[in-house]
Design a protein around this motif. Structure first.
Motif, PDB file in Angstrom:
ATOM      1  N   ILE A  29     -28.280  66.872  49.524  1.00 35.47           N
ATOM      2  CA  ILE A  29     -27.936  66.240  50.849  1.00 35.47           C
ATOM      3  C   ILE A  29     -29.330  65.814  51.328  1.00 35.47           C
ATOM      4  CG2 ILE A  29     -27.165  67.002  53.121  1.00 35.47           C
ATOM      5  CD1 ILE A  29     -25.746  69.496  51.855  1.00 35.47           C
ATOM      6  N   ARG A  30     -29.318  64.476  51.553  1.00 34.52           N
ATOM      7  CA  ARG A  30     -30.662  63.821  51.894  1.00 34.52           C
ATOM      8  C   ARG A  30     -30.399  63.242  53.441  1.00 34.52           C
ATOM      9  NH1 ARG A  30     -34.044  63.692  48.166  1.00 34.52           N
ATOM     10  NH2 ARG A  30     -33.601  64.139  46.006  1.00 34.52           N
ATOM     11  N   ASN A  31     -31.501  62.929  54.340  1.00 32.80           N
ATOM     12  CA  ASN A  31     -31.658  62.878  55.486  1.00 32.80           C
ATOM     13  C   ASN A  31     -31.852  60.946  55.400  1.00 32.80           C
ATOM     14  OD1 ASN A  31     -32.087  61.789  58.129  1.00 32.80           O
ATOM     15  ND2 ASN A  31     -32.659  63.838  58.818  1.00 32.80           N
ATOM     16  N   GLU A  32     -30.873  60.282  55.576  1.00 29.94           N
ATOM     17  CA  GLU A  32     -31.008  58.664  55.567  1.00 29.94           C
ATOM     18  C   GLU A  32     -31.822  58.511  56.650  1.00 29.94           C
ATOM     19  OE1 GLU A  32     -28.163  54.740  55.538  1.00 29.94           O
ATOM     20  OE2 GLU A  32     -27.236  56.849  55.708  1.00 29.94           O
ATOM     21  N   ASP A  33     -32.042  58.678  57.848  1.00 30.35           N
ATOM     22  CA  ASP A  33     -32.722  58.422  58.805  1.00 30.35           C
ATOM     23  C   ASP A  33     -34.334  58.846  58.606  1.00 30.35           C
ATOM     24  OD1 ASP A  33     -30.696  57.301  60.225  1.00 30.35           O
ATOM     25  OD2 ASP A  33     -30.385  59.484  61.326  1.00 30.35           O
ATOM     26  N   GLU A  34     -34.885  59.684  57.665  1.00 33.09           N
ATOM     27  CA  GLU A  34     -36.108  60.226  57.357  1.00 33.09           C
ATOM     28  C   GLU A  34     -36.427  59.797  56.035  1.00 33.09           C
ATOM     29  OE1 GLU A  34     -36.595  64.203  58.706  1.00 33.09           O
ATOM     30  OE2 GLU A  34     -35.902  63.768  60.386  1.00 33.09           O
ATOM     31  N   GLY A  35     -36.113  58.654  55.107  1.00 33.71           N
ATOM     32  CA  GLY A  35     -36.465  58.274  54.294  1.00 33.71           C
ATOM     33  C   GLY A  35     -35.889  59.312  53.093  1.00 33.71           C
ATOM     34  N   TRP A  36     -34.677  59.616  53.269  1.00 34.15           N
ATOM     35  CA  TRP A  36     -33.837  60.268  52.269  1.00 34.15           C
ATOM     36  C   TRP A  36     -34.296  61.721  51.951  1.00 34.15           C
ATOM     37  CZ3 TRP A  36     -29.089  58.439  51.801  1.00 34.15           C
ATOM     38  CH2 TRP A  36     -28.845  57.039  52.172  1.00 34.15           C
ATOM     39  N   ARG A  37     -34.897  61.996  52.996  1.00 30.00           N
ATOM     40  CA  ARG A  37     -35.853  63.512  52.819  1.00 30.00           C
ATOM     41  C   ARG A  37     -34.547  64.552  52.529  1.00 30.00           C
ATOM     42  NH1 ARG A  37     -36.637  67.647  56.079  1.00 30.00           N
ATOM     43  NH2 ARG A  37     -35.937  66.679  57.847  1.00 30.00           N
TER      44      ARG A  37
END
Length: 198
Positions: A29-37
Protein backbone atom coordinates in the motif's frame (compact mmCIF):
# COMPACT_ATOMS: atom_id res chain seq x y z
CA UNK A 1 -5.69 -28.16 -7.30
CA UNK A 2 -7.37 -26.78 -4.20
CA UNK A 3 -10.99 -27.55 -3.38
CA UNK A 4 -13.30 -25.59 -1.12
CA UNK A 5 -13.52 -26.85 2.43
CA UNK A 6 -16.20 -29.50 2.82
CA UNK A 7 -17.56 -31.02 6.03
CA UNK A 8 -19.66 -34.09 6.76
CA UNK A 9 -20.48 -35.87 9.99
CA UNK A 10 -19.93 -39.63 10.27
CA UNK A 11 -20.01 -41.69 13.46
CA UNK A 12 -20.54 -38.52 15.48
CA UNK A 13 -17.33 -36.92 14.20
CA UNK A 14 -16.66 -34.07 11.78
CA UNK A 15 -14.90 -35.21 8.63
CA UNK A 16 -13.12 -32.32 6.86
CA UNK A 17 -11.88 -32.33 3.28
CA UNK A 18 -10.29 -29.58 1.19
CA UNK A 19 -8.84 -26.16 1.95
CA UNK A 20 -10.21 -24.19 4.88
CA UNK A 21 -7.57 -21.45 4.83
CA UNK A 22 -5.94 -20.03 1.71
CA UNK A 23 -3.20 -17.38 1.78
CA UNK A 24 -2.81 -14.96 -1.11
CA UNK A 25 0.25 -12.77 -1.69
CA UNK A 26 0.45 -9.47 0.19
CA UNK A 27 0.58 -6.32 -1.93
CA UNK A 28 2.14 -2.98 -0.95
CA UNK A 29 0.00 0.00 0.00
CA UNK A 30 1.74 3.15 -1.21
CA UNK A 31 1.04 6.87 -0.77
CA UNK A 32 0.86 8.41 -4.25
CA UNK A 33 1.02 11.95 -2.81
CA UNK A 34 4.37 11.27 -1.08
CA UNK A 35 6.44 9.73 -3.85
CA UNK A 36 4.85 6.31 -3.53
CA UNK A 37 6.11 5.89 0.04
CA UNK A 38 5.26 2.49 1.55
CA UNK A 39 2.37 2.76 4.02
CA UNK A 40 1.58 -0.91 4.64
CA UNK A 41 0.52 -4.12 2.93
CA UNK A 42 -2.70 -5.92 2.18
CA UNK A 43 -3.21 -9.15 4.06
CA UNK A 44 -5.66 -11.17 1.93
CA UNK A 45 -6.99 -14.40 3.36
CA UNK A 46 -9.76 -16.76 2.44
CA UNK A 47 -11.25 -18.69 5.34
CA UNK A 48 -14.02 -21.28 5.35
CA UNK A 49 -15.99 -21.16 8.60
CA UNK A 50 -17.85 -24.20 9.89
CA UNK A 51 -21.26 -22.95 11.03
CA UNK A 52 -23.45 -25.60 12.67
CA UNK A 53 -27.23 -25.08 12.86
CA UNK A 54 -27.86 -27.56 15.66
CA UNK A 55 -31.58 -27.82 16.37
CA UNK A 56 -32.37 -25.19 13.70
CA UNK A 57 -31.09 -27.38 10.84
CA UNK A 58 -34.63 -28.61 10.10
CA UNK A 59 -35.78 -25.02 9.47
CA UNK A 60 -33.06 -24.26 6.91
CA UNK A 61 -33.42 -27.60 5.13
CA UNK A 62 -37.18 -27.08 4.83
CA UNK A 63 -36.68 -23.67 3.15
CA UNK A 64 -34.77 -25.38 0.35
CA UNK A 65 -37.74 -27.74 -0.03
CA UNK A 66 -40.26 -24.89 -0.24
CA UNK A 67 -41.66 -25.18 3.28
CA UNK A 68 -41.59 -23.00 6.42
CA UNK A 69 -41.21 -24.70 9.78
CA UNK A 70 -41.93 -23.02 13.08
CA UNK A 71 -42.16 -24.28 16.63
CA UNK A 72 -44.82 -24.51 19.33
CA UNK A 73 -44.63 -24.92 23.09
CA UNK A 74 -46.62 -28.06 23.97
CA UNK A 75 -45.66 -28.09 27.66
CA UNK A 76 -48.94 -28.15 29.65
CA UNK A 77 -47.06 -26.79 32.67
CA UNK A 78 -46.00 -23.67 30.73
CA UNK A 79 -47.67 -20.35 31.57
CA UNK A 80 -48.39 -19.92 27.83
CA UNK A 81 -48.80 -23.41 26.30
CA UNK A 82 -49.56 -23.54 22.60
CA UNK A 83 -47.55 -20.43 21.74
CA UNK A 84 -46.27 -20.61 18.15
CA UNK A 85 -42.93 -19.13 17.06
CA UNK A 86 -41.54 -18.08 13.71
CA UNK A 87 -38.61 -17.54 13.47
CA UNK A 88 -37.91 -21.03 14.67
CA UNK A 89 -37.19 -21.28 18.43
CA UNK A 90 -35.80 -24.50 19.79
CA UNK A 91 -36.87 -23.79 23.37
CA UNK A 92 -39.83 -21.92 24.82
CA UNK A 93 -38.66 -18.61 26.33
CA UNK A 94 -41.26 -18.93 29.12
CA UNK A 95 -40.77 -22.48 30.45
CA UNK A 96 -37.47 -23.38 28.71
CA UNK A 97 -39.01 -26.66 27.54
CA UNK A 98 -38.14 -28.00 24.09
CA UNK A 99 -40.65 -26.82 21.49
CA UNK A 100 -42.37 -29.06 18.95
CA UNK A 101 -41.54 -28.50 15.27
CA UNK A 102 -44.63 -27.66 13.18
CA UNK A 103 -45.19 -26.89 9.50
CA UNK A 104 -46.44 -23.31 9.09
CA UNK A 105 -46.30 -23.15 5.28
CA UNK A 106 -50.09 -22.93 4.81
CA UNK A 107 -50.54 -20.41 7.66
CA UNK A 108 -47.83 -18.19 6.16
CA UNK A 109 -49.34 -18.41 2.66
CA UNK A 110 -52.82 -17.50 3.92
CA UNK A 111 -52.03 -14.80 6.49
CA UNK A 112 -48.63 -13.16 5.85
CA UNK A 113 -48.79 -9.36 6.06
CA UNK A 114 -46.14 -6.67 6.30
CA UNK A 115 -45.97 -5.44 9.90
CA UNK A 116 -43.35 -2.78 9.11
CA UNK A 117 -40.54 -2.24 6.61
CA UNK A 118 -37.42 -0.29 5.67
CA UNK A 119 -35.67 0.21 2.35
CA UNK A 120 -31.85 0.20 2.27
CA UNK A 121 -30.01 1.74 -0.68
CA UNK A 122 -26.59 0.53 0.52
CA UNK A 123 -25.51 -2.55 2.40
CA UNK A 124 -22.59 -3.99 4.30
CA UNK A 125 -19.81 -6.29 3.18
CA UNK A 126 -20.69 -9.66 1.69
CA UNK A 127 -24.28 -8.69 0.91
CA UNK A 128 -25.76 -10.83 -1.86
CA UNK A 129 -29.17 -9.13 -2.13
CA UNK A 130 -30.04 -6.76 -4.97
CA UNK A 131 -30.27 -3.12 -3.94
CA UNK A 132 -32.36 -1.38 -2.89
CA UNK A 133 -33.15 -4.03 -0.30
CA UNK A 134 -36.77 -3.92 0.83
CA UNK A 135 -36.56 -5.40 4.32
CA UNK A 136 -39.93 -6.39 5.74
CA UNK A 137 -41.10 -7.61 9.13
CA UNK A 138 -43.86 -10.14 8.48
CA UNK A 139 -46.64 -11.12 10.87
CA UNK A 140 -48.79 -14.25 10.69
CA UNK A 141 -52.12 -15.19 12.21
CA UNK A 142 -51.72 -17.21 15.40
CA UNK A 143 -47.94 -16.69 15.59
CA UNK A 144 -46.52 -14.82 18.60
CA UNK A 145 -43.40 -13.52 16.86
CA UNK A 146 -42.57 -11.50 13.75
CA UNK A 147 -40.19 -12.72 11.03
CA UNK A 148 -37.71 -10.43 9.28
CA UNK A 149 -37.26 -11.08 5.56
CA UNK A 150 -37.16 -9.11 2.33
CA UNK A 151 -39.58 -8.26 -0.48
CA UNK A 152 -38.42 -9.00 -4.04
CA UNK A 153 -41.57 -8.05 -5.98
CA UNK A 154 -43.93 -5.22 -5.14
CA UNK A 155 -43.62 -2.08 -3.06
CA UNK A 156 -43.65 -2.49 0.72
CA UNK A 157 -46.39 -0.92 2.79
CA UNK A 158 -47.76 -1.70 6.23
CA UNK A 159 -50.53 -4.29 5.99
CA UNK A 160 -49.53 -5.47 2.50
CA UNK A 161 -50.53 -9.11 1.93
CA UNK A 162 -47.43 -11.04 0.88
CA UNK A 163 -46.64 -14.57 -0.30
CA UNK A 164 -43.50 -16.56 0.54
CA UNK A 165 -41.12 -17.71 -2.17
CA UNK A 166 -38.30 -20.20 -1.79
CA UNK A 167 -34.94 -20.80 -3.43
CA UNK A 168 -35.69 -24.45 -4.18
CA UNK A 169 -33.31 -24.57 -7.16
CA UNK A 170 -29.70 -24.45 -5.91
CA UNK A 171 -30.63 -23.60 -2.30
CA UNK A 172 -27.98 -22.02 -0.08
CA UNK A 173 -29.48 -23.42 3.17
CA UNK A 174 -29.44 -19.90 4.63
CA UNK A 175 -32.23 -17.45 5.47
CA UNK A 176 -31.97 -15.91 1.97
CA UNK A 177 -33.62 -19.09 0.63
CA UNK A 178 -36.83 -17.42 1.88
CA UNK A 179 -38.19 -14.14 0.52
CA UNK A 180 -41.61 -12.62 -0.04
CA UNK A 181 -43.53 -11.08 -2.94
CA UNK A 182 -46.72 -9.03 -3.01
CA UNK A 183 -49.80 -11.22 -3.40
CA UNK A 184 -50.72 -11.58 -7.06
CA UNK A 185 -47.11 -11.89 -8.25
CA UNK A 186 -46.82 -14.56 -10.95
CA UNK A 187 -44.21 -17.33 -11.23
CA UNK A 188 -42.76 -15.55 -14.27
CA UNK A 189 -41.96 -12.53 -12.06
CA UNK A 190 -39.92 -14.50 -9.51
CA UNK A 191 -36.12 -14.22 -9.33
CA UNK A 192 -34.04 -16.99 -10.85
CA UNK A 193 -34.00 -20.22 -8.78
CA UNK A 194 -37.06 -19.17 -6.69
CA UNK A 195 -40.46 -20.90 -6.70
CA UNK A 196 -43.65 -20.73 -4.68
CA UNK A 197 -42.57 -23.98 -3.00
CA UNK A 198 -44.59 -27.14 -2.42
Amino acid sequence: MAIFGQVKVKNGQYKLKGDFHTIAPSLPIRNEDEGWRLMGVTNPRSITHIHMYGGEAAFFEALGQGRILGTRCDNPACEHPGTVYLPFRIHCPDCLGRNSVIDLTDVVRRTARVHTFMVCERSGAFNTLDKPIKFINVEFEGVATILMSYLVAGEPEIGLAVTPIFKTINPTYTITDLAFVAQGTTAAQLPMDYTFGV
